[in-house]
Enzyme design. Structure first.
Site, PDB file in Angstrom:
ATOM      1  N   GLU A 255       0.881  -1.175   0.000  1.00  0.00           N
ATOM      2  CA  GLU A 255       0.000   0.000   0.000  1.00  0.00           C
ATOM      3  C   GLU A 255       0.911   1.215   0.000  1.00  0.00           C
ATOM      4  O   GLU A 255       1.531   1.532   1.020  1.00  0.00           O
ATOM      5  CB  GLU A 255      -0.887   0.007   1.259  1.00  0.00           C
ATOM      6  CG  GLU A 255      -1.871  -1.149   1.341  1.00  0.00           C
ATOM      7  CD  GLU A 255      -3.072  -0.973   0.432  1.00  0.00           C
ATOM      8  OE1 GLU A 255      -3.205   0.087  -0.211  1.00  0.00           O
ATOM      9  OE2 GLU A 255      -3.878  -1.917   0.346  1.00  0.00           O
ATOM     10  N   CYS A 289      -2.183   9.263   2.865  1.00  0.00           N
ATOM     11  CA  CYS A 289      -1.864   8.700   1.544  1.00  0.00           C
ATOM     12  C   CYS A 289      -2.902   9.118   0.521  1.00  0.00           C
ATOM     13  O   CYS A 289      -2.583   9.354  -0.638  1.00  0.00           O
ATOM     14  CB  CYS A 289      -1.761   7.183   1.619  1.00  0.00           C
ATOM     15  SG  CYS A 289      -3.232   6.392   2.272  1.00  0.00           S
TER      16      CYS A 289
HETATM   17  P1  NAD Z   1       8.542   4.699   4.486  1.00  0.00           P
HETATM   18  O1  NAD Z   1       8.496   3.955   3.223  1.00  0.00           O
HETATM   19  O2  NAD Z   1       9.696   5.588   4.747  1.00  0.00           O
HETATM   20  O3  NAD Z   1       8.503   3.681   5.744  1.00  0.00           O
HETATM   21  C1  NAD Z   1       7.459   2.761   5.901  1.00  0.00           C
HETATM   22  C2  NAD Z   1       7.935   1.633   6.810  1.00  0.00           C
HETATM   23  O4  NAD Z   1       8.972   0.915   6.158  1.00  0.00           O
HETATM   24  C3  NAD Z   1       8.513   2.093   8.139  1.00  0.00           C
HETATM   25  O5  NAD Z   1       8.099   1.202   9.147  1.00  0.00           O
HETATM   26  C4  NAD Z   1      10.004   1.970   7.916  1.00  0.00           C
HETATM   27  O6  NAD Z   1      10.760   1.777   9.086  1.00  0.00           O
HETATM   28  C5  NAD Z   1      10.042   0.722   7.058  1.00  0.00           C
HETATM   29  N1  NAD Z   1      11.286   0.561   6.305  1.00  0.00           N
HETATM   30  C6  NAD Z   1      12.181   1.505   5.937  1.00  0.00           C
HETATM   31  N2  NAD Z   1      13.182   0.937   5.231  1.00  0.00           N
HETATM   32  C7  NAD Z   1      12.895  -0.386   5.148  1.00  0.00           C
HETATM   33  C8  NAD Z   1      13.548  -1.484   4.555  1.00  0.00           C
HETATM   34  N3  NAD Z   1      14.679  -1.312   3.899  1.00  0.00           N
HETATM   35  N4  NAD Z   1      12.998  -2.696   4.671  1.00  0.00           N
HETATM   36  C9  NAD Z   1      11.820  -2.865   5.323  1.00  0.00           C
HETATM   37  N5  NAD Z   1      11.158  -1.855   5.924  1.00  0.00           N
HETATM   38  C10 NAD Z   1      11.688  -0.625   5.832  1.00  0.00           C
HETATM   39  O7  NAD Z   1       7.165   5.486   4.580  1.00  0.00           O
HETATM   40  P2  NAD Z   1       6.733   6.564   5.669  1.00  0.00           P
HETATM   41  O8  NAD Z   1       7.525   7.806   5.450  1.00  0.00           O
HETATM   42  O9  NAD Z   1       6.732   5.937   7.022  1.00  0.00           O
HETATM   43  O10 NAD Z   1       5.201   6.803   5.273  1.00  0.00           O
HETATM   44  C11 NAD Z   1       4.802   7.714   4.330  1.00  0.00           C
HETATM   45  C12 NAD Z   1       4.503   7.024   3.011  1.00  0.00           C
HETATM   46  O11 NAD Z   1       3.549   6.001   3.206  1.00  0.00           O
HETATM   47  C13 NAD Z   1       3.887   7.957   1.983  1.00  0.00           C
HETATM   48  O12 NAD Z   1       4.433   7.684   0.721  1.00  0.00           O
HETATM   49  C14 NAD Z   1       2.420   7.585   2.014  1.00  0.00           C
HETATM   50  O13 NAD Z   1       1.706   7.892   0.850  1.00  0.00           O
HETATM   51  C15 NAD Z   1       2.511   6.117   2.234  1.00  0.00           C
HETATM   52  N6  NAD Z   1       1.253   5.610   2.781  1.00  0.00           N
HETATM   53  C16 NAD Z   1       0.478   4.780   2.024  1.00  0.00           C
HETATM   54  C17 NAD Z   1      -0.755   4.336   2.522  1.00  0.00           C
HETATM   55  C18 NAD Z   1      -1.655   3.424   1.747  1.00  0.00           C
HETATM   56  O14 NAD Z   1      -2.505   2.796   2.358  1.00  0.00           O
HETATM   57  N7  NAD Z   1      -1.525   3.336   0.436  1.00  0.00           N
HETATM   58  C19 NAD Z   1      -1.148   4.749   3.788  1.00  0.00           C
HETATM   59  C20 NAD Z   1      -0.340   5.596   4.509  1.00  0.00           C
HETATM   60  C21 NAD Z   1       0.865   6.016   4.015  1.00  0.00           C
END
Ligand code: NAD
Length: 524
Positions: A255, A289
């Protein structure tokens, strides 16, 4: 680990606004409203992640054996606990996110609805199926499809809705019979940890729910150890997660981010469209999001729309409102995101857009960005093409509805969209031409709250869906069971030895059944 290294390097460089001590064995969780530290949380190294997954994996068969009714009883206890503790959960989450009170108080109640929806519908969504055999020789067999849980599901979640975006997936996974290990965002781990504490210490729930903390290294280790990965976050990390999961051929559901358009046609109810745009773009301080990230308005009403939207946004209050419900906008949860917002607004300003209100980071402690309306935006500006994830509404003038649809689809993302028109029928016609996973007609954001429809992204906004039957079926694997309906002989017709007589007989039967028309069936 490739993925962890990338993420760590970014956090060290400050790009993510990441906690500086994340690589010394702990994460400092901050209050975004003033930058002070709430507390430090130990990072779970890969060995500990593997241990945790092995532990819940050992308990999962007993959880599966409880059946849906048995698991329902535990989840209903979790629901009641959330209801009894909703103010405390809101306190914890508000502190670590910088959200305003009204939005912090939204999450636990929403999840109570998720628990009720999936516990009430799971028997229907996961019911055993008994398809009819499609060819004559198989009529002697009983066919069944049984849905069996992936033993351990890993849920990796972001910081913008710390409870909803962890538990909106963890709940259906638990109902399906999986054990679940959540890795919350390093910026906001405390709310999920508090639910886990409640599950273990106050509810006494079975050992099938866990939380591990950390960044890329911990997330990568979780991906390696589980049977299904549910990831919510940026498309950039989503790609890293999918690559990592490919190493163990572990299925993923992603997502990801969006750049959601809102279209306003000339006959739309102007005030409703203005109010919806302000709410859709600025709720959760734009860190949603499905936030409205681009607005396309037909030429004849453009000036009036921009004027009214600016007036509306100027009335919104921003601040740390504690429990007073005294603000609509809060802080930016991470300084890295505030930086992204500032860069995009400057890019738009330098390319000729008009900043009608806001447009600045606020001085002083914490991470604050003003509610901002940008007029005369176009697709040469990053604010119209890249995810902003902050309190900014860029508006672009379009000639007609065809141009609006063309611009709405001119993106690599496809999460959701909104269309405002004089009639719902006309708005729906337009909505059906937009390439997105969900469209709201004369409305914003509502599709997320409608559990009966799927929520997920097309294009680079994701793979897979949550909510409706999709939200639970992704956590199970179909097992096909083929068994005899009648007493069987020593040899079946298709078994050894092969003989020409039997083959010819079978082929004749095949022609009789599969050919169309009497002559063809008889081979004439
Ligand atoms: P992010 O991608 O930076 O991090 C998301 C998660 O991934 C965190 O828990 C982080 O620690 C983890 N992570 C980071 N590096 C990783 C790796 N190498 N391997 C595995 N896990 C890892 O996102 P964010 O800044 O926390 O959130 C914002 C983003 O999320 C925005 O792009 C937003 O649009 C998206 N989002 C999408 C939805 C949806 O349902 N489509 C909902 C909310 C947020």
């Amino acid at each position: 680990m490739e993925s962890g290294t990338a993420s760590q390097a970014e956090a060290r460089s400050g790009f993510e606004g990441g906690p500086a001590s994340a690589y010394a064995g702990t994460i400092d969780v901050r209050r975004p409203v003033d930058g002070s530290t709430i507390r430090s949380v130990p990072i779970d190294p890969p060995e500990r992640v593997a241990e945790v997954v092995a532990r819940v994996r050992a308990v999962q068969p007993a959880w599966e054996a409880l059946g849906i009714a048995g698991r329902r009883r535990w989840l209903e206890r979790l629901r009641d606990w959330m209801l009894d503790n909703e103010a405390r959960l809101a306190d914890v989450m508000q502190e670590e996110t910088g959200k305003v009170r009204a939005e912090a108080e939204l999450e636990a109640p929403f999840l109570c609805g998720t628990i009720n929806y999936y516990t009430e519908h799971a028997s229907e969504f996961l019911a055993e199926e008994a398809p009819t055999p499609h060819i004559l020789p198989l009529k002697v067999k009983r066919l069944r499809i049984v849905y069996r849980p992936c033993p351990v599901a890993g849920v990796i979640s972001p910081w913008n809705f710390p409870l909803i975006l962890a538990f909106d997936d963890a709940i259906p996974a638990l109902v399906a019979g999986c054990a679940v290990v959540i890795k919350p965002s390093e910026f906001t781990p405390l709310a999920a940890m508090e639910v886990l504490r409640g599950w273990k210490e106050e509810i006494g729930g079975p050992d099938v729910l866990e939380v591990v903390n950390g960044v890329g290294e911990t997330g990568g280790a979780l991906i390696d150890a589980v049977d299904f990965v549910q990831f919510t976050g940026s498309d950039r990390t989503g790609r890293v997660v999918m690559k990592r999961a490919a190493e163990t051929l572990t299925p993923v559901s992603l997502e990801l981010g969006g750049k959601d358009p809102l279209l306003v046609l000339r006959d739309a109810d102007m005030d409703r469209a203005v109010n919806a745009t302000a709410t859709g773009a600025l709720a959760n301080t734009g860190q949603t999001c499905m936030a409205v990230e681009r607005v396309y308005v037909e030429e004849p009403i453009y000036d009036e729309f921009v004027h009214k939207l600016t007036e509306r946004v100027r009335t919104l209050r921003q601040g740390a409102d504690g429990s007073s419900y005294g603000a609509e906008l809060g802080a930016m949860t991470t300084s890295g995101q505030a930086e992204v917002v500032a860069e995009q607004v400057e890019d738009a300003r330098s390319k000729g857009a008009r900043i009608l209100t806001g447009g600045n980071r606020k001085d002083g402690p914490g991470d604050w960005y003003e509610a901002t309306v940008i007029a005369d935006a176009d697709h040469s500006m990053t604010v119209m093409t890249e995810e902003t994830f902050g309190p900014v509404v860029p508006v672009m003038k379009v000639k007609d509805s065809d141009e609006a649809v063309r611009m709405a689809n001119d993106t690599r993302y496809g999460l959701s969209a909104s269309v405002f028109a004089g009639s719902s029928r006309r708005a729906e016609e337009i909505a059906r031409r937009i390439e997105v996973g969900a469209a709201n007609v004369n409305d914003v954001l509502t599709s997320y709250f409608a559990m009966g429809v799927p929520m997920g992204g097309w294009k680079e906004s994701g793979i897979g869906f949550r909510h409706a039957s999709y939200g639970i079926k992704k956590f199970v694997r179909p097992e096909a069971i083929v068994s005899p309906r009648i007493k069987q002989g020593k040899v079946d017709p298709l078994w050894f030895p092969y003989t020409s007589r039997r083959r010819k007989l079978l082929n004749r039967v095949n022609r009789l059944v599969n050919a169309r028309g009497i002559r063809s069936r008889l081979g004439l």
